[in-house]
Design an enzyme around this catalytic site. Structure first.
Site, PDB file in Angstrom:
ATOM      1  N   ILE A 144      13.898   9.166  55.216  1.00  0.00           N
ATOM      2  CA  ILE A 144      15.073   8.378  55.583  1.00  0.00           C
ATOM      3  C   ILE A 144      15.076   7.044  54.851  1.00  0.00           C
ATOM      4  CG2 ILE A 144      16.198   7.140  57.478  1.00  0.00           C
ATOM      5  CD1 ILE A 144      15.403   9.443  59.308  1.00  0.00           C
ATOM      6  N   ASP A 163       5.801   0.625  51.412  1.00  0.00           N
ATOM      7  CA  ASP A 163       5.207   1.772  52.099  1.00  0.00           C
ATOM      8  C   ASP A 163       3.736   1.824  51.725  1.00  0.00           C
ATOM      9  OD1 ASP A 163       4.373   4.360  52.980  1.00  0.00           O
ATOM     10  OD2 ASP A 163       6.461   5.027  52.937  1.00  0.00           O
ATOM     11  N   ARG A 227      11.959   3.913  66.038  1.00  0.00           N
ATOM     12  CA  ARG A 227      11.624   4.121  67.442  1.00  0.00           C
ATOM     13  C   ARG A 227      11.514   2.766  68.122  1.00  0.00           C
ATOM     14  NH1 ARG A 227      13.232   8.474  67.314  1.00  0.00           N
ATOM     15  NH2 ARG A 227      12.318  10.446  67.988  1.00  0.00           N
ATOM     16  N   GLU A 255      16.412  -1.617  79.192  1.00  0.00           N
ATOM     17  CA  GLU A 255      16.749  -2.709  80.097  1.00  0.00           C
ATOM     18  C   GLU A 255      16.221  -4.062  79.615  1.00  0.00           C
ATOM     19  OE1 GLU A 255      13.140  -0.400  81.550  1.00  0.00           O
ATOM     20  OE2 GLU A 255      15.168   0.038  80.845  1.00  0.00           O
ATOM     21  N   HIS A 268      21.354   5.992  70.643  1.00  0.00           N
ATOM     22  CA  HIS A 268      20.547   7.037  69.990  1.00  0.00           C
ATOM     23  C   HIS A 268      21.457   8.014  69.243  1.00  0.00           C
ATOM     24  CE1 HIS A 268      16.423   9.243  70.360  1.00  0.00           C
ATOM     25  NE2 HIS A 268      16.797   9.046  69.115  1.00  0.00           N
ATOM     26  N   LEU A 269      22.249   7.464  68.348  1.00  0.00           N
ATOM     27  CA  LEU A 269      23.229   8.261  67.603  1.00  0.00           C
ATOM     28  C   LEU A 269      22.728   8.701  66.235  1.00  0.00           C
ATOM     29  CD1 LEU A 269      26.503   6.220  68.295  1.00  0.00           C
ATOM     30  CD2 LEU A 269      25.725   8.304  69.437  1.00  0.00           C
ATOM     31  N   GLY A 270      21.503   8.337  65.877  1.00  0.00           N
ATOM     32  CA  GLY A 270      21.009   8.575  64.521  1.00  0.00           C
ATOM     33  C   GLY A 270      21.288   9.951  63.972  1.00  0.00           C
ATOM     34  N   ALA A 271      20.957  10.972  64.730  1.00  0.00           N
ATOM     35  CA  ALA A 271      21.139  12.352  64.262  1.00  0.00           C
ATOM     36  C   ALA A 271      22.295  13.041  64.973  1.00  0.00           C
ATOM     37  CB  ALA A 271      19.854  13.145  64.473  1.00  0.00           C
TER      38      ALA A 271
END
Length: 383
Positions: A144, A163, A227, A255, A268-271
């Site tokens: 990604i 990296d 994450r 929260e 959590h719309l990534g995929a």
């Protein structure tokens, strides 16, 4: 006939890849394979029938991969299958953070009366910045991170990538307009934006912390579509309050950050695109079938990559075992009366995997000898 169980809703496009040798079952006790998305599996018990778990996605923190390895259960994921979907969302996140699109939209919807006049008078409060010419740092140049870096470069941004374990394969796909740096500390002071693309594990949890914020360019935007655990929340709160971080954009609402100013949340719309769900499910099913039918391992998180193609020998046996000395010697001793046509052994951390093609049938007596090899976890006759 092989039995496959599904957890969560799995794309029918992916499940259509199953051949007529497979059938879907609701009985987890009889399942030879499980295809899963996000359902938590840490409290589940696994039967001896279970050979593998295929995660239709990248992260496997919902799966007890170490426990599965100790039981000889191979855990797969699908790197790259949802990369384009995540990349596109991150580009959108960059624009949301640079231009107050959300605030402007909420305000515009609230207007009544002479709306056109109010828009002309009030739009300046939502003035933003262009991303062209700005510097973005990309931590993690994998499946990604590389597409994100390349897309940002194509949009005219200055892109710095870091990296610690950059693979040759991924390096070959990096645009010439992306500058790879050797030290993270050299990158941070230059970043107008910082985006993180690493797997969550014991070494990366909390890696974006007070030390990071002490070195980053003041007013930078932080994007986290990896994450939630990657970012240390108390340190983030301090950085937002002090203005070191001007905005935090993440796909992992909780929260602790939901009510904070200058935080943009996506659920959590990534995929979460039809294309990504189809791609991930199809890839997961293909990996699972190749392992069950041929013993080949691709994209496993708890056992090494190991391929010997389609089985053409009289018999093939798959051996999952501990990565300890003299296992191979014990294996060859156990089959000393049989001719080995082909053999592959690979290791990964504490575990190893051996595939054997033999020119004769594997007898029950030989199977028992293999099971008695020290460190052996599972012996599976494939053909």
């Amino acid at each position: 006939m092989y039995k496959v169980a599904t957890l969560n809703k799995i794309s029918p496009v992916g499940l259509s890849e199953l051949s007529d040798q497979y059938e879907i079952t609701d009985n987890l006790e009889e399942a030879n394979g499980i295809v899963v998305r996000s359902q938590k599996m840490h409290d589940m018990e696994f039967s001896d029938n279970l050979l593998c778990i295929a995660r239709a996605g990248i992260g496997v923190d919902n799966i007890p991969a170490d426990r599965c390895a100790s039981q000889g259960i191979v855990v797969f994921n699908t790197p790259g299958a949802n990369a384009n979907a995540v990349k596109e969302l991150i580009i959108a996140a960059l624009l949301l953070a640079s231009r107050d699109i959300i605030g402007g939209s909420v305000w515009a919807k609230s207007l009544t009366g002479d709306i056109a006049k109010q828009v002309e008078k009030g739009k300046s409060q939502f003035k933003g910045h262009e991303i062209i010419g700005k510097t973005i740092g990309v931590i993690g140049l994998g499946g990604i991170g590389v597409p994100v870096a390349n897309a940002a470069a194509a949009l005219g941004m200055k892109v710095l990538g870091y990296d610690a374990y950059l693979s040759v394969k991924n390096a070959l796909h990096i645009s010439n307009n992306v500058q790879v740096v050797e030290k993270l500390d050299d990158m941070l002071p230059q970043c107008d934006f910082l985006t993180v693309h690493v797997h969550a594990n014991s070494s990366t949890n909390g890696m974006i912390n007070a030390d990071t914020f002490a070195k980053i360019k003041k007013g930078a935007v932080l994007l986290n579509y990896a994450r939630a655990s990657i970012v240390d929340t108390p340190a983030l709160k301090d950085a937002l309050e002090s203005g070191v971080i001007s905005k935090y954009v993440t796909d992992f609402p909780n929260e602790d950050i939901a009510g904070l100013p200058n935080v943009i949340l996506t659920p959590h719309l990534g995929a979460s695109t039809e294309e990504a769900e189809d791609n991930c499910a199809a890839m997961a099913v293909e990996e699972m079938m190749d392992y069950i039918e041929n013993g080949n391992i691709t994209n496993s998180v708890n056992f090494p990559v190991c391929h010997m193609g389609k089985c053409c020998a009289k018999s093939r046996v798959a051996l999952l075992h501990k990565n300890i000395p003299n296992v191979i010697g014990q294996i060859t001793n156990a089959i000393n009366e049989m001719n080995i046509r082909d053999m592959t052994n690979r290791s990964q951390g504490d575990y190893a995997y051996t595939l054997l093609d033999l020119d004769s049938e594997l007898t029950p007596e030989t199977v028992q000898k293999l099971k008695n090899v020290s460190g052996m976890i599972r012996v599976r006759k494939i053909k």
